[in-house]
Motif scaffolding. Sequence first.
Motif, PDB file in Angstrom:
ATOM      1  N   LYS A  80       0.962   4.122  -2.894  1.00  9.51           N
ATOM      2  CA  LYS A  80       0.721   5.541  -2.630  1.00  9.51           C
ATOM      3  C   LYS A  80       1.882   6.407  -3.104  1.00  9.51           C
ATOM      4  O   LYS A  80       1.686   7.526  -3.570  1.00  9.51           O
ATOM      5  CB  LYS A  80       0.443   5.768  -1.146  1.00  9.51           C
ATOM      6  N   ASN A  81       3.109   5.888  -2.990  1.00  7.52           N
ATOM      7  CA  ASN A  81       4.303   6.617  -3.439  1.00  7.52           C
ATOM      8  C   ASN A  81       4.545   6.469  -4.942  1.00  7.52           C
ATOM      9  O   ASN A  81       5.427   7.132  -5.486  1.00  7.52           O
ATOM     10  CB  ASN A  81       5.539   6.153  -2.677  1.00  7.52           C
ATOM     11  N   LYS A  82       3.793   5.555  -5.573  1.00  2.00           N
ATOM     12  CA  LYS A  82       3.962   5.245  -7.004  1.00  2.00           C
ATOM     13  C   LYS A  82       5.407   4.833  -7.312  1.00  2.00           C
ATOM     14  O   LYS A  82       5.926   5.049  -8.383  1.00  2.00           O
ATOM     15  CB  LYS A  82       3.530   6.424  -7.880  1.00  2.00           C
ATOM     16  N   ASP A 142      -6.229   8.544  -8.484  1.00  2.00           N
ATOM     17  CA  ASP A 142      -6.492   9.311  -7.271  1.00  2.00           C
ATOM     18  C   ASP A 142      -7.897   9.060  -6.741  1.00  2.00           C
ATOM     19  O   ASP A 142      -8.162   9.267  -5.559  1.00  2.00           O
ATOM     20  CB  ASP A 142      -6.261  10.804  -7.509  1.00  2.00           C
ATOM     21  N   ILE A 171       0.839  -1.196   0.000  1.00  2.00           N
ATOM     22  CA  ILE A 171       0.000   0.000   0.000  1.00  2.00           C
ATOM     23  C   ILE A 171       0.878   1.251   0.000  1.00  2.00           C
ATOM     24  O   ILE A 171       0.616   2.213  -0.731  1.00  2.00           O
ATOM     25  CB  ILE A 171      -0.975  -0.007   1.199  1.00  2.00           C
ATOM     26  N   SER A 172       1.937   1.240   0.781  1.00  2.00           N
ATOM     27  CA  SER A 172       2.868   2.371   0.826  1.00  2.00           C
ATOM     28  C   SER A 172       3.526   2.580  -0.536  1.00  2.00           C
ATOM     29  O   SER A 172       3.615   3.716  -1.025  1.00  2.00           O
ATOM     30  CB  SER A 172       3.927   2.125   1.890  1.00  2.00           C
ATOM     31  N   GLN A 216      -9.627   3.971  -4.087  1.00  6.63           N
ATOM     32  CA  GLN A 216      -9.278   3.861  -2.672  1.00  6.63           C
ATOM     33  C   GLN A 216      -8.605   2.513  -2.420  1.00  6.63           C
ATOM     34  O   GLN A 216      -9.111   1.467  -2.829  1.00  6.63           O
ATOM     35  CB  GLN A 216     -10.570   3.982  -1.861  1.00  6.63           C
TER      36      GLN A 216
END
Length: 131
Positions: A81-83, A109, A77-78, A112
Amino acid sequence: MISLNEGIAVDAAHSVKNRKTEFRGVDLKTGKTLFYSDLGNQTINIGEFLAIVEAVKYIIEHDYQPKIIFSDSNTAISWFKNKRTASGKRNAKLMKAEIYLRAIAYWIDEIQVVKWDNKAWGEIPADFGNK
């Protein structure tokens, strides 16, 4: 409020013995496997991350609703989010996934990604049951 009965659950498994990493995504409403991939000998974190990316692709390509993905991997997940991954293993699939996420940032974006709580909710429905 998040429903645990809708969205895509993803999970990965890695077998040291078989030198195999695989992932899949499951539709929470139907229990149907939406996608599956055998990555060869990678890591569990790579499998978990690529599963999220594949779920994003599935949501966008099929206009899947609701736009929610569940994963039990904090690391994946991290990275999502950081792509960008923090893996020392570099391969074409990882690089393509990172480029894809940055290229379609506008569309992702609104997707979720939620941490699946195994203790409270039980094993994620995409689990391979190899434990």
